[in-house]
Design a protein around this motif. Structure first.
Motif, PDB file in Angstrom:
ATOM      1  N   ARG A  10       0.830  -1.207   0.000  1.00  0.00           N
ATOM      2  CA  ARG A  10       0.000   0.000   0.000  1.00  0.00           C
ATOM      3  C   ARG A  10       0.859   1.248   0.000  1.00  0.00           C
ATOM      4  NH1 ARG A  10       1.863   2.654   4.746  1.00  0.00           N
ATOM      5  NH2 ARG A  10       1.294   1.570   6.653  1.00  0.00           N
ATOM      6  N   PHE A  11       0.254   2.330  -0.485  1.00  0.00           N
ATOM      7  CA  PHE A  11       0.832   3.666  -0.376  1.00  0.00           C
ATOM      8  C   PHE A  11      -0.206   4.510   0.342  1.00  0.00           C
ATOM      9  CE2 PHE A  11       1.402   7.951  -2.467  1.00  0.00           C
ATOM     10  CZ  PHE A  11       2.524   8.298  -1.734  1.00  0.00           C
ATOM     11  N   ALA A  12       0.218   5.193   1.410  1.00  0.00           N
ATOM     12  CA  ALA A  12      -0.757   5.861   2.276  1.00  0.00           C
ATOM     13  C   ALA A  12      -0.340   7.307   2.532  1.00  0.00           C
ATOM     14  CB  ALA A  12      -0.895   5.098   3.585  1.00  0.00           C
ATOM     15  N   PRO A  13      -0.564   8.190   1.571  1.00  0.00           N
ATOM     16  CA  PRO A  13      -0.178   9.587   1.746  1.00  0.00           C
ATOM     17  C   PRO A  13      -1.162  10.363   2.619  1.00  0.00           C
ATOM     18  CG  PRO A  13      -1.272   9.309  -0.354  1.00  0.00           C
ATOM     19  CD  PRO A  13      -1.157   7.937   0.247  1.00  0.00           C
ATOM     20  N   SER A  14      -0.664  11.412   3.259  1.00  0.00           N
ATOM     21  CA  SER A  14      -1.501  12.336   4.012  1.00  0.00           C
ATOM     22  C   SER A  14      -1.825  13.530   3.122  1.00  0.00           C
ATOM     23  CB  SER A  14      -0.778  12.811   5.279  1.00  0.00           C
ATOM     24  OG  SER A  14      -0.495  11.724   6.126  1.00  0.00           O
ATOM     25  N   PRO A  15      -3.096  13.908   3.007  1.00  0.00           N
ATOM     26  CA  PRO A  15      -3.481  14.999   2.102  1.00  0.00           C
ATOM     27  C   PRO A  15      -3.270  16.374   2.715  1.00  0.00           C
ATOM     28  CG  PRO A  15      -5.432  14.081   3.115  1.00  0.00           C
ATOM     29  CD  PRO A  15      -4.276  13.265   3.619  1.00  0.00           C
ATOM     30  N   SER A  16      -2.049  16.645   3.120  1.00  0.00           N
ATOM     31  CA  SER A  16      -1.715  17.947   3.688  1.00  0.00           C
ATOM     32  C   SER A  16      -1.157  18.894   2.633  1.00  0.00           C
ATOM     33  CB  SER A  16      -0.698  17.773   4.825  1.00  0.00           C
ATOM     34  OG  SER A  16       0.445  17.078   4.377  1.00  0.00           O
ATOM     35  N   GLY A  17      -1.103  18.411   1.385  1.00  0.00           N
ATOM     36  CA  GLY A  17      -0.588  19.197   0.281  1.00  0.00           C
ATOM     37  C   GLY A  17      -0.260  18.281  -0.876  1.00  0.00           C
ATOM     38  N   PRO A  18       0.328  18.819  -1.958  1.00  0.00           N
ATOM     39  CA  PRO A  18       0.680  17.990  -3.114  1.00  0.00           C
ATOM     40  C   PRO A  18       1.757  16.966  -2.752  1.00  0.00           C
ATOM     41  CG  PRO A  18       0.852  20.345  -3.622  1.00  0.00           C
ATOM     42  CD  PRO A  18       0.696  20.228  -2.147  1.00  0.00           C
ATOM     43  N   LEU A  19       1.835  15.904  -3.549  1.00  0.00           N
ATOM     44  CA  LEU A  19       2.918  14.943  -3.372  1.00  0.00           C
ATOM     45  C   LEU A  19       4.264  15.615  -3.625  1.00  0.00           C
ATOM     46  CD1 LEU A  19       1.714  11.627  -5.089  1.00  0.00           C
ATOM     47  CD2 LEU A  19       1.920  12.123  -2.640  1.00  0.00           C
ATOM     48  N   HIS A  20       5.222  15.353  -2.746  1.00  0.00           N
ATOM     49  CA  HIS A  20       6.572  15.871  -2.962  1.00  0.00           C
ATOM     50  C   HIS A  20       7.486  14.723  -3.391  1.00  0.00           C
ATOM     51  CE1 HIS A  20       7.531  14.142   0.963  1.00  0.00           C
ATOM     52  NE2 HIS A  20       6.539  14.838   1.494  1.00  0.00           N
ATOM     53  N   ALA A  21       8.725  15.031  -3.654  1.00  0.00           N
ATOM     54  CA  ALA A  21       9.647  14.040  -4.204  1.00  0.00           C
ATOM     55  C   ALA A  21       9.800  12.832  -3.282  1.00  0.00           C
ATOM     56  CB  ALA A  21      11.011  14.689  -4.452  1.00  0.00           C
ATOM     57  N   GLY A  22       9.878  13.081  -1.976  1.00  0.00           N
ATOM     58  CA  GLY A  22      10.032  11.976  -1.044  1.00  0.00           C
ATOM     59  C   GLY A  22       8.840  11.033  -1.064  1.00  0.00           C
ATOM     60  N   SER A  23       7.641  11.586  -1.151  1.00  0.00           N
ATOM     61  CA  SER A  23       6.435  10.762  -1.214  1.00  0.00           C
ATOM     62  C   SER A  23       6.410   9.939  -2.493  1.00  0.00           C
ATOM     63  CB  SER A  23       5.192  11.643  -1.133  1.00  0.00           C
ATOM     64  OG  SER A  23       5.106  12.293   0.115  1.00  0.00           O
ATOM     65  N   ALA A 189      -4.339  -4.019   9.036  1.00  0.00           N
ATOM     66  CA  ALA A 189      -4.934  -5.332   9.297  1.00  0.00           C
ATOM     67  C   ALA A 189      -6.214  -5.522   8.498  1.00  0.00           C
ATOM     68  CB  ALA A 189      -5.213  -5.483  10.790  1.00  0.00           C
ATOM     69  N   ASP A 190      -7.075  -4.514   8.486  1.00  0.00           N
ATOM     70  CA  ASP A 190      -8.348  -4.627   7.778  1.00  0.00           C
ATOM     71  C   ASP A 190      -8.159  -4.777   6.272  1.00  0.00           C
ATOM     72  OD1 ASP A 190      -9.597  -4.440  10.211  1.00  0.00           O
ATOM     73  OD2 ASP A 190     -10.496  -2.467   9.868  1.00  0.00           O
ATOM     74  N   GLN A 191      -7.081  -4.214   5.753  1.00  0.00           N
ATOM     75  CA  GLN A 191      -6.810  -4.315   4.318  1.00  0.00           C
ATOM     76  C   GLN A 191      -5.887  -5.487   3.987  1.00  0.00           C
ATOM     77  OE1 GLN A 191      -5.696   0.051   3.634  1.00  0.00           O
ATOM     78  NE2 GLN A 191      -7.091  -0.326   1.918  1.00  0.00           N
ATOM     79  N   ALA A 192      -5.557  -6.304   4.997  1.00  0.00           N
ATOM     80  CA  ALA A 192      -4.701  -7.481   4.806  1.00  0.00           C
ATOM     81  C   ALA A 192      -3.361  -7.111   4.176  1.00  0.00           C
ATOM     82  CB  ALA A 192      -5.425  -8.544   3.988  1.00  0.00           C
ATOM     83  N   ILE A 193      -2.760  -6.010   4.651  1.00  0.00           N
ATOM     84  CA  ILE A 193      -1.465  -5.577   4.130  1.00  0.00           C
ATOM     85  C   ILE A 193      -0.374  -6.541   4.607  1.00  0.00           C
ATOM     86  CG2 ILE A 193       0.237  -3.725   4.097  1.00  0.00           C
ATOM     87  CD1 ILE A 193      -2.398  -3.080   2.620  1.00  0.00           C
TER      88      ILE A 193
END
Length: 229
Positions: A10-23, A189-193
């Motif tokens: 999974r990839f789980a970004p926080s929507p605090s702004g646009p994706l940056h290079a590290g994300s 857990a709920d997403q069976a990661i």
């Protein structure tokens, strides 16, 4: 991951702004690793901290991923829509005695606690009940000092003694929002990661997440923390 267990990353970004290079590096690492293992790759929007959520940021993130050719294999989960699930798990931990209400502010912890490598260490002031006539601010998880160890696919063996290095950590914040540590454990857990591939800035949180998952009887994912940009 044991033989026969399907791979789900999974990839789980926080929507605090646009994706940056590290994300984007973390997204690419998790995506490539999942595809290399013929696994599923999911996207989860980690907007549990609604005070940091920027309007339109989640849609912008998804548009960026789509425009770069990322393809996710299931519906997108938003943490802000899972509050009842988190509340049920929190009630379970309170009823079992693994969690307890705490009246301490950050100033209280600064005065009574000690400074550690990961910040101020909670001194356990409310472990045996809130003193005096104070009221609860947060809910914390009761920890112990047994070493929590895990093998990271990139950084190798990691060991942390949570009680002495971090202290009892917050599960529900003073503003009423679910803390990240609880939300991410329940969601994985709920997403069976089966595999969590993410940036090294979250490496220090992993032992806490493993410990909480063990208390809840949840399977442990395999971890890989990528170097920061």
């Amino acid at each position: 991951m044991t033989a026969g267990t399907p791979y789900t990353g999974r990839f789980a970004p926080s929507p605090s702004g646009p994706l940056h290079a590290g994300s984007l590096v973390a997204a690419m690492a998790s995506y490539v690793h999942a595809r290399q293992h013929q696994g599923n790759w999911l996207v989860r929007i980690e907007d549990v901290d609604e005070t940091r959520t920027q309007p339109g940021a989640a849609d912008d993130i998804l548009h960026t991923l789509d425009s770069l050719g990322f393809e996710w294999d299931s519906e997108i989960i938003y943490q802000s829509q899972r509050k009842e699930r988190y509340a049920a798990v929190l009630a379970q931990l309170l009823n079992s005695g693994h969690a307890y209400p705490c009246a301490c502010s950050r100033a209280d912890i600064t005065i009574a606690g000690t400074q550690g490598d990961l910040g101020w260490i909670y001194p356990g002031s409310c472990r045996n009940g809130i003193p005096g006539d104070r009221t609860a601010r947060t809910i914390r998880l009761r920890t112990d000092d047994e070493p929590v160890s895990f093998y990271d696919l990139i950084t190798g063996t990691q060991v942390q003694r949570i009680e002495s290095e971090v202290g009892d950590f917050v599960l529900r914040r003073a503003d009423g929002y679910t803390a990240y540590q609880l939300a991410v454990v329940v969601d994985d857990a709920d997403q069976a990661i089966s595999h969590v591939v993410r940036g090294a800035d979250l490496l220090s949180s992993t032992a806490r997440q493993i410990y909480l998952g063990q208390l809840l009887g949840l399977p442990r994912p395999q971890y890989a923390h990528t170097p920061l940009v």
